[in-house]
Design an enzyme around this catalytic site. Structure first.
Site, PDB file in Angstrom:
ATOM      1  N   ILE A  10       0.834  -1.205   0.000  1.00  0.00           N
ATOM      2  CA  ILE A  10       0.000   0.000   0.000  1.00  0.00           C
ATOM      3  C   ILE A  10       0.866   1.252   0.000  1.00  0.00           C
ATOM      4  CG2 ILE A  10      -1.737   1.292   1.298  1.00  0.00           C
ATOM      5  CD1 ILE A  10      -2.770  -1.356   2.380  1.00  0.00           C
ATOM      6  N   GLY A  13       7.327   4.073   4.110  1.00  0.00           N
ATOM      7  CA  GLY A  13       7.899   5.253   4.733  1.00  0.00           C
ATOM      8  C   GLY A  13       9.291   4.984   5.249  1.00  0.00           C
ATOM      9  N   THR A  14       9.804   5.923   6.021  1.00  0.00           N
ATOM     10  CA  THR A  14      11.160   5.803   6.538  1.00  0.00           C
ATOM     11  C   THR A  14      11.295   4.653   7.518  1.00  0.00           C
ATOM     12  OG1 THR A  14      11.410   8.190   6.304  1.00  0.00           O
ATOM     13  CG2 THR A  14      13.020   7.046   7.685  1.00  0.00           C
ATOM     14  N   PHE A  15      10.291   4.453   8.357  1.00  0.00           N
ATOM     15  CA  PHE A  15      10.406   3.486   9.444  1.00  0.00           C
ATOM     16  C   PHE A  15       9.543   2.239   9.248  1.00  0.00           C
ATOM     17  CE2 PHE A  15      11.022   7.756  11.285  1.00  0.00           C
ATOM     18  CZ  PHE A  15      12.361   7.639  11.624  1.00  0.00           C
ATOM     19  N   SER A  16       8.710   2.208   8.218  1.00  0.00           N
ATOM     20  CA  SER A  16       7.822   1.060   8.044  1.00  0.00           C
ATOM     21  C   SER A  16       7.299   1.010   6.621  1.00  0.00           C
ATOM     22  CB  SER A  16       6.648   1.145   9.019  1.00  0.00           C
ATOM     23  OG  SER A  16       5.858   2.291   8.733  1.00  0.00           O
ATOM     24  N   GLU A  17       6.725  -0.117   6.295  1.00  0.00           N
ATOM     25  CA  GLU A  17       5.996  -0.256   5.041  1.00  0.00           C
ATOM     26  C   GLU A  17       4.650  -0.903   5.345  1.00  0.00           C
ATOM     27  OE1 GLU A  17       8.127  -2.637   2.264  1.00  0.00           O
ATOM     28  OE2 GLU A  17       7.766  -4.513   3.334  1.00  0.00           O
ATOM     29  N   ASP A 128       0.628  14.704  15.171  1.00  0.00           N
ATOM     30  CA  ASP A 128       0.836  14.675  13.720  1.00  0.00           C
ATOM     31  C   ASP A 128      -0.490  14.508  12.982  1.00  0.00           C
ATOM     32  OD1 ASP A 128       2.339  14.893  11.435  1.00  0.00           O
ATOM     33  OD2 ASP A 128       2.986  12.796  11.403  1.00  0.00           O
TER      34      ASP A 128
END
Length: 419
Positions: A10, A13-17, A128
Site C-alpha cells: 500500500i 515510509g522511513t520506518f515502516s511499510e 501529527d
C-alpha cells in the site's frame, strides 16, 4: 505471519511499510504495518508508544482498530495488523475540482473532533494530525498513525519539530518544545480548511516562511502571547505588525457557524484555542448531535420493545363506580407485572455519547495517561504480547527504556508538501 497472505504493497515510509494482507483463517483483508526496525524483546515492543496508544484507545469508532501484534523473537521483526481503510483525506480531495458538500465536511469534522476528544480524555495527544493520517471507509473517519503521539502529562519540553510543517501550531514553531494537546486542534483546523477549500491553509516552504504565512492570514499575535512564547525560547524574536488578511474566502458557500468553529480552532494563543470537547458542543455540529440523539432513542427502543397489554374479559362489575375502580387499580398493576415478567419493570441503561454530553470548560483533560508519567504519575505496565517464537517469561515490573526511533505510517509524497 503464517496466518496471513500478502496481497500487495500500500505504501512505504522511513520506518515502516504497509502491506495489504488477507487472513487465511476467515478471508478478511487487513493493513499490515511492518516495522523496519528490529526489536530484541517483548518489553521493547510493549514500550512502543504506538502500540500503547492503540491498546488504550481501542475500541472507538473513530480510532484505527489494532487487531493483532505479531512479533517474531528470532528475527526481531514486528508487524501491526490493523483494519484496512479505503483511503485517507488527502487521497479523497486530491485532484477534486468541486469541494465537498458542507454536510459531508461537517460529518467528517465531527468524527475527527470525537477522535481527538477520546484521545485527549485518555491522556494522549497525537502531534501529527494531517490529511494523510486521517482515514476513511464508507464515510466513517478514523484517526491513525500514532507513532508520534505523546502523554499529556509527560514533562516538557517535548521534541520541537514533530508535526508536519503545514499543520504545525505556532507554539511548536516559536518555543523550545513547550506545547500542549491544543496543538492537535490547530492541526485539525488546518485540515478543516483544506477539506473545505481543497487548498492548504498555511503552506510554508520552511520554518520562517511558515510563521510568515500564519501572520499573513491571522496577523501578528498580541504582545502577551509573544511574551509567553519568549519565556520558553533561548532566542528572542520580534515580528513587524501585520493585521492579517483573514482566512481566504475560497469557501464562500460555508455557513457562519462553520467559519466560527474554524477561527476557534486556529486561534494563535493555545490558551484561547478551543478544546475538542468544546468543539463538539459548537453550534456548527447541532445537526450531528441531533442525529446521534435520534440513534440513541432508536437504540433504546430496540433494547426494550413495548409489551402489548392483554385485554381483560368483560365482567358484570363494569358499572362499578370510579372509587371502586381506583381501589382496584394497584392490584391490576401487580397482576400485570406478574403476567409480563420482570422485563416490564426493568429500566433502560443510561447510554452516554461523548459528543452529546455537555461538558464544562477545562484547560486540560483529567484522565490518566498510559504513555508516560508526569511529576507524580506512574507508568502503567502492559501485559506481554503473544508472539511467534519461543516463549520467554518477563518481569512486568521491569522498567526498560529502549532507545527507539519514532515509527510512523508511510505517507504519500506531496510535492513541496510541508514535511
Amino acid at each position: 505471519m503464517k496466518n496471513y497472505k500478502a496481497i500487495g504493497k500500500i505504501g512505504e515510509g522511513t520506518f515502516s511499510e504497509v502491506m495489504k494482507m488477507q487472513s487465511l483463517r476467515d478471508g478478511t483483508y487487513y493493513a499490515c504495518k511492518q516495522m523496519k526496525q528490529h526489536f530484541e524483546s517483548i518489553e521493547q515492543v510493549n514500550n512502543l508508544r504506538e502500540i500503547q496508544a492503540l491498546r488504550c484507545l481501542n475500541p472507538h469508532p473513530n480510532i484505527l482498530t489494532l487487531h493483532e501484534v505479531v512479533f517474531d523473537r528470532k528475527s526481531g521483526s514486528l508487524a501491526l495488523i490493523c483494519e484496512l481503510m479505503d483511503m485517507n483525506i488527502y487521497e479523497l480531495i486530491r485532484g477534486r475540482r468541486q469541494p465537498l458538500s458542507e454536510k459531508k465536511i461537517m460529518h467528517y469534522m465531527y468524527q475527527l473532533c470525537k477522535s481527538l476528544d477520546h484521545m485527549h480524555r485518555n491522556g494522549i495527544f497525537h502531534r501529527d494530525v494531517k490529511p494523510e493520517n486521517i482515514l476513511i471507509k464508507q464515510d466513517i473517519l478514523k484517526l491513525g498513525d500514532f507513532g508520534s503521539c505523546c502523554s499529556v502529562y509527560s514533562k516538557q519540553p517535548y521534541t520541537e519539530y514533530i508535526s508536519t510543517r503545514w499543520y504545525r501550531a505556532p507554539e511548536c514553531l516559536l518555543t523550545d518544545g513547550f506545547y500542549t494537546y491544543k496543538m492537535d486542534l490547530w492541526s485539525a483546523g488546518c485540515v478543516f480548511y483544506e477539506i473545505a477549500s481543497l487548498q492548504p491553509l498555511f503552506p510554508g516552504a520552511n520554518e520562517l516562511d511558515q510563521i510568515s504565512k500564519i501572520h499573513d492570514v491571522i496577523g501578528t499575535p498580541a504582545q502577551k502571547t509573544l511574551t509567553k512564547f519568549k519565556q520558553s525560547r533561548a532566542m528572542s524574536f520580534d515580528f513587524p505588525f501585520k493585521k492579517g488578511s483573514g482566512i481566504p474566502l475560497l469557501t464562500a458557500n460555508l455557513s457562519p457557524q462553520c467559519l466560527s468553529l474554524l477561527h476557534a480552532m486556529v486561534a494563535y494563543d493555545p490558551d484561547e484555542r478551543i478544546a475538542a470537547h468544546q468543539a463538539l458542543q459548537h453550534p456548527y455540529f447541532q445537526e450531528q448531535r441531533a442525529a446521534e440523539l435520534q440513534v440513541l432513542a432508536s437504540h433504546r427502543r430496540t433494547l426494550l420493545p413495548e409489551h402489548p397489554m392483554a385485554l381483560e374479559p368483560l365482567s358484570h362489575n363494569w358499572h362499578a363506580s370510579k372509587e371502586s375502580r381506583k381501589q382496584k387499580q394497584p392490584l391490576r398493576q401487580e397482576e400485570d407485572a406478574k403476567r409480563l415478567g420482570p422485563a416490564c419493570l426493568m429500566q433502560l441503561p443510561k447510554l452516554r455519547l461523548s459528543g452529546v454530553t455537555r461538558l464544562s470548560s477545562c484547560s486540560s483533560p483529567t484522565l490518566r495517561s498510559v504513555l508516560g508519567s508526569g511529576t507524580n504519575g506512574r507508568v502503567p505496565v502492559l501485559r506481554p504480547l503473544k508472539c511467534v517464537g519461543p516463549n520467554k517469561k518477563t518481569d512486568p515490573q521491569k522498567d526498560i527504556k529502549p532507545n527507539l526511533k519514532q515509527c510512523r505510517l508511510p505517507t504519500i509524497a506531496r510535492k513541496g508538501g510541508g514535511y
